[in-house]
Design an enzyme around this catalytic site. Structure first.
Site: not given
Ligand code: ADE
Length: 254
Positions: A159, A174
């Site tokens: 990712r 994140d």
């Protein structure tokens, strides 16, 4: 990126690697994942991959030969000139260095990764000493093998590859990417069962919203994972804010 996974249980990887982001990354040829069954590199009639441990006698240990041969076979198919630095050959083991977002980022810079999934009681020490370049653990607990750990590592690394997530900015937001946990997120409706979205988020004042998000991330980290703040990249003002909160109150207050 090409990831080669050496395992005794390639079938374990069928489900988790199909849906969503991962499938898109494969379809767009941003990542290629190959599975190699370590058992295919045995030469005896019974395809033996393990044997009794010398010394204690208790428990089985993965033999070195099929693992060395599997890795060497995979390596011979990789153009090492493309690789930046050393080609990572990673053994998943509870004895490895503790996996983190930082390590995921580090691994995402390579063009190839080889992951070796250990099984049973362990792996012959010569694999550690003379074959792998790195050992990774996903946490201080023991799984039956490295397969689930390899899936965690692959998911976290893939990712981060450019183009894999919709927006280039999103992995940076994140939790853990900046050393802090993520701030609270809301979406519509603005009021649900009498619980309102914090007013500031509806204000349209982007500077104030950015300040609020940063402050919330710091507060949440202080409350849930205070040890992360020691290494987080905080401004002098933010450090003073944290010190003030620590000095003033017990964790239940913030
Ligand atoms: N194999 C077994 N337990 C493990 C763990 N915690 N991390 C990585 N590989 C493992």
């Amino acid at each position: 990126m090409q990831i080669d996974i050496l395992t005794l249980f390639p079938q374990m990887f069928q489900g988790p690697f199909s849906p969503g982001i991962f499938q898109r990354a494969i379809d767009r040829e941003l990542v290629r994942v190959n599975f190699h069954n370590i058992r295919d590199y045995t030469h005896d009639k019974h395809h033996t991959v393990d044997d009794y441990a010398y010394g204690s006698g208790a428990g089985m240990v993965l033999k070195p030969e099929p693992i060395f041969e599997a890795v060497e076979s995979v390596k011979s198919g990789i153009c090492l000139e493309e690789e930046i630095g050393e080609l990572p050959i990673i053994l998943l083991t509870p004895q490895g260095r503790l996996f983190s977002q930082q390590i995921a980022l580090e691994l995402s810079k390579h063009s190839h990764l080889i992951l070796v999934c250990g099984r049973y009681e362990g792996v012959d020490e010569r694999v550690r000493e003379h074959l792998v370049t790195d050992e990774i653990s996903i946490g201080d607990y023991v799984l039956s093998g490295g397969e689930l750990a390899a899936m965690v590592v692959v998911e976290a690394v893939v990712r981060l590859l450019p183009g894999v997530l919709g927006s280039e900015a999103s992995p940076l937001d994140d939790s853990h990417s900046n050393g802090l946990l993520e701030y609270p997120q809301y979406t519509r409706p603005p009021v649900y069962r009498e619980w309102s979205v914090p007013e500031i988020l509806l204000s349209g004042n982007h500077a104030q919203i950015a300040n609020w998000c940063r402050e919330q991330a710091i507060l949440r980290t202080l409350k849930r994972r205070p040890e992360l703040l020691d290494k987080a990249n905080l401004s002098l003002e933010e450090r003073q804010f944290v010190d003030r909160l620590k000095g003033e109150s017990s964790p239940s207050v913030y």
